[in-house]
Write a protein that holds these residues in place. Structure first.
Motif, PDB file in Angstrom:
ATOM      1  N   VAL A 207       0.798  -0.983  -0.061  1.00 34.99           N
ATOM      2  CA  VAL A 207      -0.027   0.112   0.110  1.00 34.99           C
ATOM      3  C   VAL A 207       0.864   1.338   0.000  1.00 34.99           C
ATOM      4  N   ALA A 208       0.453   2.157  -0.868  1.00 32.31           N
ATOM      5  CA  ALA A 208       1.121   3.505  -0.578  1.00 32.31           C
ATOM      6  C   ALA A 208       1.128   4.297   0.344  1.00 32.31           C
ATOM      7  N   LEU A 209       2.335   4.333   1.063  1.00 33.86           N
ATOM      8  CA  LEU A 209       2.325   5.014   2.576  1.00 33.86           C
ATOM      9  C   LEU A 209       3.364   6.152   2.482  1.00 33.86           C
ATOM     10  N   ASP A 210       3.079   7.208   3.273  1.00 31.68           N
ATOM     11  CA  ASP A 210       4.342   7.929   3.428  1.00 31.68           C
ATOM     12  C   ASP A 210       5.028   7.506   4.656  1.00 31.68           C
ATOM     13  N   ASN A 211       6.164   8.375   5.175  1.00 31.85           N
ATOM     14  CA  ASN A 211       6.909   7.960   6.106  1.00 31.85           C
ATOM     15  C   ASN A 211       6.596   8.576   7.392  1.00 31.85           C
ATOM     16  N   SER A 212       5.257   8.989   7.521  1.00 29.01           N
ATOM     17  CA  SER A 212       4.888   9.786   8.841  1.00 29.01           C
ATOM     18  C   SER A 212       4.122   9.104   9.969  1.00 29.01           C
ATOM     19  N   HIS A 213       3.936   7.553   9.684  1.00 30.02           N
ATOM     20  CA  HIS A 213       3.188   6.604  10.538  1.00 30.02           C
ATOM     21  C   HIS A 213       4.177   6.112  11.467  1.00 30.02           C
ATOM     22  N   TYR A 214       4.183   6.696  12.749  1.00 31.21           N
ATOM     23  CA  TYR A 214       5.259   6.557  13.858  1.00 31.21           C
ATOM     24  C   TYR A 214       4.295   6.215  15.118  1.00 31.21           C
ATOM     25  N   SER A 215       4.731   5.430  16.014  1.00 29.43           N
ATOM     26  CA  SER A 215       4.143   5.171  17.224  1.00 29.43           C
ATOM     27  C   SER A 215       4.856   6.262  18.351  1.00 29.43           C
TER      28      SER A 215
END
Length: 306
Positions: free
Chosen positions: A232-240
């Motif tokens: 899935v196309a995701l950016d690098n902003s998904h952090y815990s």
């Protein structure tokens, strides 16, 4: 045998057969996919084999204390979450235990302690190994704080467990919440025991066994559409949020006897899927914030929105 007797005989035979409940997932078009069983697994790839090797891994500046978490309740029991009946939400979870949360990249220096986790993968499988969801997480380390957090690196999501609607351009996405909990046991040099805290020590030195919850946090992915594409196309902003490492007093037990590693740990990941078009915004918020013990009661009150 009369026709009525024959019919009763057939009914008795059918009724006596064992029933097998079918599980259901949904593809990108909202069509139901039926299957017999599923499993959720976690795989952890270690950073490297650190024995007698100097590496380029970023060392951690470890805290001397873990305020607020030392002595917290700890359970090594596997987290089990019952399958939910609410159509527009779904939950699945897995736990993984590991040995050697930290390791020395330079066996002569306690200051070279580094996190021994390179990649975490959680995968939901249907029947004979068919992947429904596979997500990889990578740790991002803050080298001078003793803190780290997880980032979503990739997501393969061909089938959702939560129901998605089939009509129009709406309703074919789900929001995914990833709850992460990290717990640890570790050794500390016992009070009054001999041993140099600046250098690795032998396991024969007196020690006390401590335990703590190193962190609990959630990553939220919004508007994810199932797809057969490899990722899935995701950016690098998904952090815990942030997790703590072991205290400095635990590092001397990373020695030749322990393969230059220290710390036992359990990583538990709970994935929640919710269709924002099938439930109200309040129900969605309550579902994502609920603990495993609350979910069963909570979902009984759900009424899909119009």
């Amino acid at each position: 045998m009369s026709k009525i007797g024959g019919l009763l005989f057939i009914l008795i035979i059918v009724a006596s057969r064992p029933s097998h409940a079918q599980l259901i997932s949904y593809n990108k078009d909202g069509n139901r996919i039926k299957y017999g069983k599923e499993s959720t697994t976690i795989t952890i790839q270690a950073a490297q084999t650190p024995v007698n090797v100097r590496s380029t891994a970023t060392p951690l500046s470890l805290p001397s204390l873990l305020p607020g978490v030392i002595g917290a309740g700890f359970s090594i029991a596997k987290v089990l979450i019952a399958q939910q009946q609410e159509k527009y939400t779904a939950t699945y979870a897995a736990s993984k235990t590991g040995i050697g949360l930290l390791f020395l990249t330079d066996t002569a220096s306690l200051q070279s302690a580094a996190l021994n986790i390179k990649i975490v993968e959680i995968e939901r499988l249907m029947d004979a190994g068919k992947t429904a969801m596979r997500m990889t997480l990578v740790p991002a380390v803050e080298p001078h704080t003793g803190l780290f957090r997880f980032r979503v690196d990739s997501l393969f999501f061909p089938y959702s467990k939560a129901k998605i609607k089939k009509w129009g351009k709406y309703g074919k996405t789900v929001d995914i919440s990833v709850d992460i909990k990290l717990e640890a046991y570790y050794k500390e040099i016992a009070s009054g025991s001999s041993g140099n805290r600046k250098n690795p020590v032998s396991d024969t030195v007196g020690f006390t066994l401590k335990n703590s919850v190193l962190g609990e946090s959630t990553i939220l992915l919004s508007g994810i559409a199932p797809t057969y594409q490899e990722t899935v196309a995701l950016d690098n902003s998904h952090y815990s949020g942030w997790f703590q490492t072991l205290p400095t007093t635990a590092i001397p037990f990373a020695n030749v006897e322990s393969d230059w590693k220290t710390g036992w740990y359990t990583l538990t990941i709970t994935v929640k899927e919710a269709n924002p078009y099938g439930i109200t915004s309040k129900q969605r918020s309550d579902f994502f914030s609920a603990t495993s013990g609350d979910l069963s009661t909570l979902l009984k009150s759900f009424v899909p929105s119009k």
